[in-house]
Design a protein around this motif. Structure first.
Motif, PDB file in Angstrom:
ATOM      1  N   GLN A   1      -8.267  19.694   2.432  1.00 46.96           N
ATOM      2  CA  GLN A   1      -7.903  18.443   2.988  1.00 46.96           C
ATOM      3  C   GLN A   1      -7.402  17.609   2.111  1.00 46.96           C
ATOM      4  OE1 GLN A   1     -10.715  16.874   5.783  1.00 46.96           O
ATOM      5  NE2 GLN A   1      -9.203  15.272   6.224  1.00 46.96           N
ATOM      6  N   LEU A   2      -6.089  16.810   2.739  1.00 45.33           N
ATOM      7  CA  LEU A   2      -5.727  15.857   1.876  1.00 45.33           C
ATOM      8  C   LEU A   2      -6.618  14.193   1.428  1.00 45.33           C
ATOM      9  CD1 LEU A   2      -1.815  16.323   1.652  1.00 45.33           C
ATOM     10  CD2 LEU A   2      -3.728  17.537  -0.002  1.00 45.33           C
ATOM     11  N   HIS A   3      -5.770  13.651   0.748  1.00 47.37           N
ATOM     12  CA  HIS A   3      -6.738  11.749   0.807  1.00 47.37           C
ATOM     13  C   HIS A   3      -5.262  11.393  -0.345  1.00 47.37           C
ATOM     14  CE1 HIS A   3      -9.222   8.901   1.261  1.00 47.37           C
ATOM     15  NE2 HIS A   3      -9.597   8.183   0.157  1.00 47.37           N
ATOM     16  N   ILE A   4      -5.179  10.327   0.798  1.00 44.66           N
ATOM     17  CA  ILE A   4      -3.666   9.366   0.057  1.00 44.66           C
ATOM     18  C   ILE A   4      -4.243   8.115   0.146  1.00 44.66           C
ATOM     19  CG2 ILE A   4      -1.726   9.414   0.630  1.00 44.66           C
ATOM     20  CD1 ILE A   4      -1.381  12.079   1.851  1.00 44.66           C
ATOM     21  N   VAL A   5      -4.541   7.291  -0.899  1.00 40.80           N
ATOM     22  CA  VAL A   5      -3.799   6.175  -1.230  1.00 40.80           C
ATOM     23  C   VAL A   5      -2.940   5.653  -1.751  1.00 40.80           C
ATOM     24  CG1 VAL A   5      -5.497   4.263  -2.307  1.00 40.80           C
ATOM     25  CG2 VAL A   5      -7.115   6.662  -1.461  1.00 40.80           C
ATOM     26  N   GLU A   6      -2.374   4.556  -1.161  1.00 38.13           N
ATOM     27  CA  GLU A   6      -0.913   3.508  -1.492  1.00 38.13           C
ATOM     28  C   GLU A   6      -1.675   2.404  -2.712  1.00 38.13           C
ATOM     29  OE1 GLU A   6      -0.344   5.521   2.324  1.00 38.13           O
ATOM     30  OE2 GLU A   6      -1.418   3.974   1.549  1.00 38.13           O
ATOM     31  N   SER A   7      -0.087   1.713  -3.157  1.00 40.02           N
ATOM     32  CA  SER A   7      -0.904   0.858  -3.465  1.00 40.02           C
ATOM     33  C   SER A   7       0.396  -0.504  -4.442  1.00 40.02           C
ATOM     34  CB  SER A   7      -1.926   1.209  -4.832  1.00 40.02           C
ATOM     35  OG  SER A   7      -1.571   1.609  -5.777  1.00 40.02           O
ATOM     36  N   GLY A   8       0.236  -1.432  -4.796  1.00 41.90           N
ATOM     37  CA  GLY A   8       1.646  -2.044  -5.394  1.00 41.90           C
ATOM     38  C   GLY A   8       2.282  -2.547  -4.046  1.00 41.90           C
ATOM     39  N   GLY A   9       1.820  -2.897  -2.877  1.00 43.26           N
ATOM     40  CA  GLY A   9       2.548  -3.760  -2.428  1.00 43.26           C
ATOM     41  C   GLY A   9       2.764  -5.049  -2.691  1.00 43.26           C
ATOM     42  N   GLY A  10       3.749  -6.230  -1.934  1.00 44.24           N
ATOM     43  CA  GLY A  10       3.087  -7.534  -2.543  1.00 44.24           C
ATOM     44  C   GLY A  10       4.215  -8.233  -1.756  1.00 44.24           C
ATOM     45  N   LEU A  11       4.786  -9.935  -2.317  1.00 46.31           N
ATOM     46  CA  LEU A  11       5.309 -10.378  -1.781  1.00 46.31           C
ATOM     47  C   LEU A  11       6.385 -10.376  -3.213  1.00 46.31           C
ATOM     48  CD1 LEU A  11       6.616 -12.740   0.084  1.00 46.31           C
ATOM     49  CD2 LEU A  11       4.563 -13.928  -1.197  1.00 46.31           C
ATOM     50  N   VAL A  12       7.913 -10.793  -2.322  1.00 47.57           N
ATOM     51  CA  VAL A  12       8.426 -10.479  -3.487  1.00 47.57           C
ATOM     52  C   VAL A  12       9.898 -10.962  -2.592  1.00 47.57           C
ATOM     53  CG1 VAL A  12       9.333  -8.109  -2.812  1.00 47.57           C
ATOM     54  CG2 VAL A  12      10.041  -8.627  -4.750  1.00 47.57           C
ATOM     55  N   GLN A  13      10.518 -11.951  -3.357  1.00 45.89           N
ATOM     56  CA  GLN A  13      11.713 -12.777  -2.951  1.00 45.89           C
ATOM     57  C   GLN A  13      12.831 -11.548  -3.322  1.00 45.89           C
ATOM     58  OE1 GLN A  13      12.968 -16.330  -5.644  1.00 45.89           O
ATOM     59  NE2 GLN A  13      11.195 -17.158  -4.981  1.00 45.89           N
ATOM     60  N   THR A  14      14.113 -11.513  -1.965  1.00 46.44           N
ATOM     61  CA  THR A  14      14.891 -10.979  -2.221  1.00 46.44           C
ATOM     62  C   THR A  14      15.868 -11.074  -3.375  1.00 46.44           C
ATOM     63  OG1 THR A  14      15.175 -11.776   0.915  1.00 46.44           O
ATOM     64  CG2 THR A  14      17.441 -10.647  -0.556  1.00 46.44           C
ATOM     65  N   GLY A  15      16.553  -9.417  -3.139  1.00 41.44           N
ATOM     66  CA  GLY A  15      16.845  -8.950  -4.427  1.00 41.44           C
ATOM     67  C   GLY A  15      15.623  -8.723  -5.149  1.00 41.44           C
ATOM     68  N   GLY A  16      14.129  -8.730  -5.189  1.00 38.36           N
ATOM     69  CA  GLY A  16      13.806  -8.770  -6.212  1.00 38.36           C
ATOM     70  C   GLY A  16      12.929  -6.639  -6.006  1.00 38.36           C
ATOM     71  N   SER A  17      12.399  -6.480  -6.856  1.00 40.63           N
ATOM     72  CA  SER A  17      11.715  -5.064  -6.703  1.00 40.63           C
ATOM     73  C   SER A  17      10.290  -4.867  -7.075  1.00 40.63           C
ATOM     74  CB  SER A  17      11.938  -4.522  -8.361  1.00 40.63           C
ATOM     75  OG  SER A  17      13.405  -4.437  -8.250  1.00 40.63           O
ATOM     76  N   LEU A  18       9.955  -3.541  -6.704  1.00 40.56           N
ATOM     77  CA  LEU A  18       8.306  -3.509  -6.271  1.00 40.56           C
ATOM     78  C   LEU A  18       8.491  -1.885  -6.904  1.00 40.56           C
ATOM     79  CD1 LEU A  18       6.731  -5.284  -3.241  1.00 40.56           C
ATOM     80  CD2 LEU A  18       6.758  -5.269  -5.567  1.00 40.56           C
ATOM     81  N   ARG A  19       7.566  -1.692  -7.465  1.00 40.78           N
ATOM     82  CA  ARG A  19       7.144  -0.189  -7.303  1.00 40.78           C
ATOM     83  C   ARG A  19       5.423   0.108  -6.981  1.00 40.78           C
ATOM     84  NH1 ARG A  19       5.444   3.261 -12.448  1.00 40.78           N
ATOM     85  NH2 ARG A  19       3.222   2.651 -12.234  1.00 40.78           N
ATOM     86  N   LEU A  20       5.411   1.334  -5.671  1.00 39.17           N
ATOM     87  CA  LEU A  20       4.945   1.154  -4.779  1.00 39.17           C
ATOM     88  C   LEU A  20       3.916   3.051  -5.579  1.00 39.17           C
ATOM     89  CD1 LEU A  20       5.875   0.547  -1.609  1.00 39.17           C
ATOM     90  CD2 LEU A  20       4.621  -0.940  -2.643  1.00 39.17           C
ATOM     91  N   SER A  21       3.127   2.708  -5.737  1.00 36.00           N
ATOM     92  CA  SER A  21       2.540   4.198  -5.736  1.00 36.00           C
ATOM     93  C   SER A  21       1.339   4.825  -5.092  1.00 36.00           C
ATOM     94  CB  SER A  21       1.217   3.531  -6.955  1.00 36.00           C
ATOM     95  OG  SER A  21       2.085   3.499  -8.108  1.00 36.00           O
ATOM     96  N   CYS A  22       1.562   5.708  -4.932  1.00 39.95           N
ATOM     97  CA  CYS A  22       0.351   6.900  -4.211  1.00 39.95           C
ATOM     98  C   CYS A  22      -0.565   7.987  -4.792  1.00 39.95           C
ATOM     99  CB  CYS A  22       1.140   7.456  -2.853  1.00 39.95           C
ATOM    100  SG  CYS A  22       0.828   8.531  -2.021  1.00 39.95           S
ATOM    101  N   VAL A  23      -2.032   7.915  -4.689  1.00 39.68           N
ATOM    102  CA  VAL A  23      -2.723   8.542  -5.285  1.00 39.68           C
ATOM    103  C   VAL A  23      -2.871   9.708  -4.368  1.00 39.68           C
ATOM    104  CG1 VAL A  23      -4.347   9.941  -6.963  1.00 39.68           C
ATOM    105  CG2 VAL A  23      -2.925   7.848  -6.802  1.00 39.68           C
ATOM    106  N   ILE A  24      -2.641  11.175  -4.229  1.00 42.95           N
ATOM    107  CA  ILE A  24      -2.903  12.356  -3.025  1.00 42.95           C
ATOM    108  C   ILE A  24      -4.110  13.154  -4.537  1.00 42.95           C
ATOM    109  CG2 ILE A  24      -2.485  14.134  -2.172  1.00 42.95           C
ATOM    110  CD1 ILE A  24       0.277  12.899  -2.356  1.00 42.95           C
ATOM    111  N   SER A  25      -5.585  12.866  -3.494  1.00 43.45           N
ATOM    112  CA  SER A  25      -6.424  13.976  -4.294  1.00 43.45           C
ATOM    113  C   SER A  25      -6.713  15.044  -3.119  1.00 43.45           C
ATOM    114  CB  SER A  25      -7.492  12.972  -4.058  1.00 43.45           C
ATOM    115  OG  SER A  25      -8.409  12.678  -2.978  1.00 43.45           O
ATOM    116  N   GLY A  26      -7.692  16.195  -3.633  1.00 40.58           N
ATOM    117  CA  GLY A  26      -7.817  16.873  -2.861  1.00 40.58           C
ATOM    118  C   GLY A  26      -6.527  17.877  -2.450  1.00 40.58           C
ATOM    119  N   GLY A  27      -6.929  19.354  -1.539  1.00 44.10           N
ATOM    120  CA  GLY A  27      -5.975  20.067  -1.452  1.00 44.10           C
ATOM    121  C   GLY A  27      -4.719  20.616  -2.681  1.00 44.10           C
TER     122      GLY A  27
END
Length: 127
Positions: A1-27
């Motif tokens: 069975q898979l388990h998923i956790v995301e991170s990396g969100g936040g507040l950014v101004q228009t035109g800015g950048s973010l990198r979201l990450s996701c770690v998947i364990s199990g399965g």
């Protein structure tokens, strides 16, 4: 069975950048599709980007093409969503998902959620 956790969100101004990450364990991730979908308050879920973990092929919804990039590492155990030139309409809770291939990559990606998905990470874009 898979388990998923995301991170990396936040507040950014228009035109800015973010990198979201996701770690998947199990399965097992040998023949799965990995993807991101988002949901803003009062709106339906929207498939944003997907990648076939075996072939590496990708799909993006039209509104993010040229701005977002999905990638994976460690055999798909880590999934990234690089988001550039963010717009206020990109603000939403972003969820990572993983599941078996059900149809064409596009057909599957545009109809989330499928398989297993995480609790999400919030992206806020100020104008």
């Amino acid at each position: 069975q898979l388990h998923i956790v995301e991170s990396g969100g936040g507040l950014v101004q228009t035109g800015g950048s973010l990198r979201l990450s996701c770690v998947i364990s199990g399965g097992t991730l040998d023949y799965v599709v990995l993807g991101w979908f988002r949901q803003a308050p009062g709106k339906e879920r929207e498939g944003v980007a997907c990648i076939d973990n075996y072939h590496g092929s990708t799909y993006y919804t039209d509104s993010v093409k040229g701005r977002f990039t999905i990638s994976r590492d460690n055999g798909g155990r880590t999934v990234y969503l690089h988001m550039n030139n963010l717009k206020p309409e990109d603000a939403a809770a972003y969820h990572c998902q993983a599941g078996g291939r059900q149809s064409s990559l596009q057909a599957q990606c545009v109809r989330p959620p499928w398989g297993t998905w995480g609790p999400g990470t919030q992206v806020t874009v100020s104008s």
